[in-house]
Design a protein around this motif. Structure first.
Motif, PDB file in Angstrom:
ATOM      1  N   MET A  20     -31.514 -15.870   6.710  1.00  0.00           N
ATOM      2  CA  MET A  20     -31.788 -14.812   6.435  1.00  0.00           C
ATOM      3  C   MET A  20     -32.059 -13.717   7.506  1.00  0.00           C
ATOM      4  SD  MET A  20     -34.763 -14.399   3.383  1.00  0.00           S
ATOM      5  CE  MET A  20     -35.674 -15.941   3.452  1.00  0.00           C
ATOM      6  N   GLU A  21     -32.570 -14.430   8.516  1.00  0.00           N
ATOM      7  CA  GLU A  21     -32.292 -13.351  10.053  1.00  0.00           C
ATOM      8  C   GLU A  21     -31.149 -13.018  10.316  1.00  0.00           C
ATOM      9  OE1 GLU A  21     -36.600 -15.103  12.274  1.00  0.00           O
ATOM     10  OE2 GLU A  21     -34.538 -16.083  12.581  1.00  0.00           O
ATOM     11  N   THR A  22     -30.324 -14.050  10.276  1.00  0.00           N
ATOM     12  CA  THR A  22     -28.872 -13.720  10.661  1.00  0.00           C
ATOM     13  C   THR A  22     -28.306 -12.494   9.839  1.00  0.00           C
ATOM     14  OG1 THR A  22     -28.710 -15.826  11.467  1.00  0.00           O
ATOM     15  CG2 THR A  22     -26.516 -15.002  11.218  1.00  0.00           C
ATOM     16  N   THR A  23     -28.470 -13.009   8.605  1.00  0.00           N
ATOM     17  CA  THR A  23     -27.868 -12.146   7.445  1.00  0.00           C
ATOM     18  C   THR A  23     -28.578 -10.694   7.597  1.00  0.00           C
ATOM     19  OG1 THR A  23     -27.660 -13.851   5.908  1.00  0.00           O
ATOM     20  CG2 THR A  23     -27.582 -11.917   4.900  1.00  0.00           C
ATOM     21  N   LEU A  24     -29.677 -10.342   7.855  1.00  0.00           N
ATOM     22  CA  LEU A  24     -30.334  -9.400   7.900  1.00  0.00           C
ATOM     23  C   LEU A  24     -29.950  -8.630   9.151  1.00  0.00           C
ATOM     24  CD1 LEU A  24     -34.109 -10.269   6.603  1.00  0.00           C
ATOM     25  CD2 LEU A  24     -32.355  -8.946   5.568  1.00  0.00           C
ATOM     26  N   ARG A  25     -29.896  -9.168  10.161  1.00  0.00           N
ATOM     27  CA  ARG A  25     -29.176  -8.431  11.455  1.00  0.00           C
ATOM     28  C   ARG A  25     -27.870  -7.961  11.276  1.00  0.00           C
ATOM     29  NH1 ARG A  25     -32.107  -8.332  15.977  1.00  0.00           N
ATOM     30  NH2 ARG A  25     -33.429  -9.970  15.272  1.00  0.00           N
ATOM     31  N   ALA A  26     -27.245  -8.775  10.638  1.00  0.00           N
ATOM     32  CA  ALA A  26     -25.556  -8.394  10.458  1.00  0.00           C
ATOM     33  C   ALA A  26     -25.520  -7.398   9.436  1.00  0.00           C
ATOM     34  CB  ALA A  26     -24.887  -9.682   9.965  1.00  0.00           C
TER      35      ALA A  26
END
Lengths: 100, 100
Positions: free
Chosen positions: A71-77
């Motif tokens: 989720m962290e990666t997805t949100l940042r992207a």
């Protein structure tokens, strides 16, 4: 989530707490709260034995951790352009929370 | 961001603060901090005049608010599946932060 990662690495709630400069009591309370937040436990403690017990993530805990990191990666992207815009517009004097 | 929306609606920092149960002093300090956080001000106050001044978002403030609201929507959509998974796995007793 950081605490869970340390438990994954160290196999111990107290060692995981130490790695985060957290008392055993605080680490234990956090894990206990997390364990009651979901339908299944996130961390399992093994009491006793020669090594004096230990702790490990349950399969559910492993999935929870994996999902949070993803989720962290997805949100940042998903908001990369907006984060760039914020960064470009922040004042030199006052820093926004770090992107890292 | 909620405070900015109230300023947009009411044209006044004190009325916006009141709408959020916030003292004028606290609302003013928050806006002042926000104004110094970026390269340009977010809210502009007009002092004096018959109506005793007022406040409005600058064009930059309008864009900031628009971006934040759009980021919220984007972020929620990006992890909709994970939020559903969390919701499905939370314990009945202890609620996770509300999705709304």
């Amino acid at each position: 989530m950081e605490l869970l990662e340390h438990i994954q690495e160290t196999g111990s709630i107290s060692a995981a707490g130490r790695a985060m400069d957290m008392s055993y009591r605080r680490a234990w309370l956090l894990i206990s709260e997390l364990n009651h937040m979901f339908r299944e436990p996130v961390v399992e403690s093994q009491r006793g034995g020669q090594k004096g017990g230990g702790a490990a993530l349950t399969p559910f805990g492993e999935e929870l951790l994996r999902r949070f990191r993803s989720m962290e990666t997805t949100l940042r992207a998903a908001i990369a352009d907006d984060l760039d815009w914020l960064e470009a517009n922040r004042s030199a004097a006052k820093a926004l929370p770090d992107k890292a």
